[in-house]
Design a protein around this motif. Structure first.
Motif, short mmCIF file in Angstrom:
data_model
loop_
_atom_site.label_atom_id
_atom_site.label_comp_id
_atom_site.label_asym_id
_atom_site.label_seq_id
_atom_site.Cartn_x
_atom_site.Cartn_y
_atom_site.Cartn_z
N UNK A 18 -9.70 -1.27 -2.87
CA UNK A 18 -10.92 -2.07 -2.87
C UNK A 18 -10.71 -3.41 -3.57
N UNK A 19 -9.87 -3.44 -4.58
CA UNK A 19 -9.57 -4.72 -5.23
C UNK A 19 -8.79 -5.64 -4.29
N UNK A 20 -7.83 -5.08 -3.57
CA UNK A 20 -7.01 -5.88 -2.66
C UNK A 20 -7.84 -6.44 -1.51
N UNK A 21 -8.72 -5.61 -0.95
CA UNK A 21 -9.47 -6.01 0.24
C UNK A 21 -10.78 -6.73 -0.08
N UNK A 63 -12.02 -7.36 -3.60
CA UNK A 63 -12.11 -7.95 -4.95
C UNK A 63 -13.23 -7.32 -5.78
N UNK A 64 -13.50 -6.05 -5.53
CA UNK A 64 -14.49 -5.30 -6.31
C UNK A 64 -13.92 -3.93 -6.67
N UNK A 65 -14.44 -3.35 -7.73
CA UNK A 65 -14.04 -2.01 -8.13
C UNK A 65 -15.04 -0.99 -7.56
N UNK A 66 -14.55 0.19 -7.21
CA UNK A 66 -15.48 1.24 -6.81
C UNK A 66 -16.27 1.69 -8.04
N UNK A 67 -17.51 2.08 -7.83
CA UNK A 67 -18.34 2.56 -8.93
C UNK A 67 -18.76 4.00 -8.64
N UNK A 106 0.82 -1.21 0.00
CA UNK A 106 0.00 0.00 0.00
C UNK A 106 0.86 1.26 0.00
N UNK A 107 2.10 1.17 0.46
CA UNK A 107 2.99 2.33 0.50
C UNK A 107 3.26 2.86 -0.91
N UNK A 108 3.42 1.99 -1.88
CA UNK A 108 3.70 2.44 -3.24
C UNK A 108 2.50 3.12 -3.90
N UNK A 109 1.32 2.92 -3.33
CA UNK A 109 0.12 3.52 -3.91
C UNK A 109 0.08 5.03 -3.74
N UNK A 168 -12.69 -2.84 6.11
CA UNK A 168 -12.34 -4.07 6.84
C UNK A 168 -13.61 -4.84 7.23
N UNK A 169 -14.63 -4.13 7.70
CA UNK A 169 -15.88 -4.78 8.07
C UNK A 169 -16.56 -5.39 6.85
#
Length: 90
Positions: A18-21, A23-27, A2-5, A79-80
């Motif tokens: 959102x993909x990492x945590x 597995x969905x894309x934000x819309x 996440x640091x490189x982001x 996280x939730x």
């Protein structure tokens, strides 16, 4: 990882998170107002997270992503969501 982001724009960072945590894309859903400005709403996993207005749709999306990423409660919310998705087996 996440640091490189931090070198990416806010929309890209939000997408990566959102993909990492989850597995969905934000819309992003937008609507144009009478004064030609835009209201943009952010949805993650089908849930409305926040909204932002601006005269530019693209700028509103970036401001919205930045606002959400800077909100300490957002990380907790993600996280939730990740835990509930894991329990559902999705």
């Amino acid at each position: 990882k996440l640091e490189r982001l931090k070198s990416f724009d806010s929309k890209t960072r939000l997408q990566e998170m959102t993909m990492a945590k989850l597995k969905v894309l934000p819309e992003y859903e937008s609507r144009q107002l009478e004064d030609q400005s835009f209201i943009v709403e952010l949805y993650i996993a089908g849930k409305k997270i926040a909204e932002e207005g601006n005269i530019s749709k693209k700028k509103a999306q970036n401001l919205l992503a930045k606002k959400v990423l800077e909100d300490p409660n957002f990380i907790k919310k993600i996280e939730e969501m990740a835990k509930s998705i894991g329990k559902d087996g999705r």
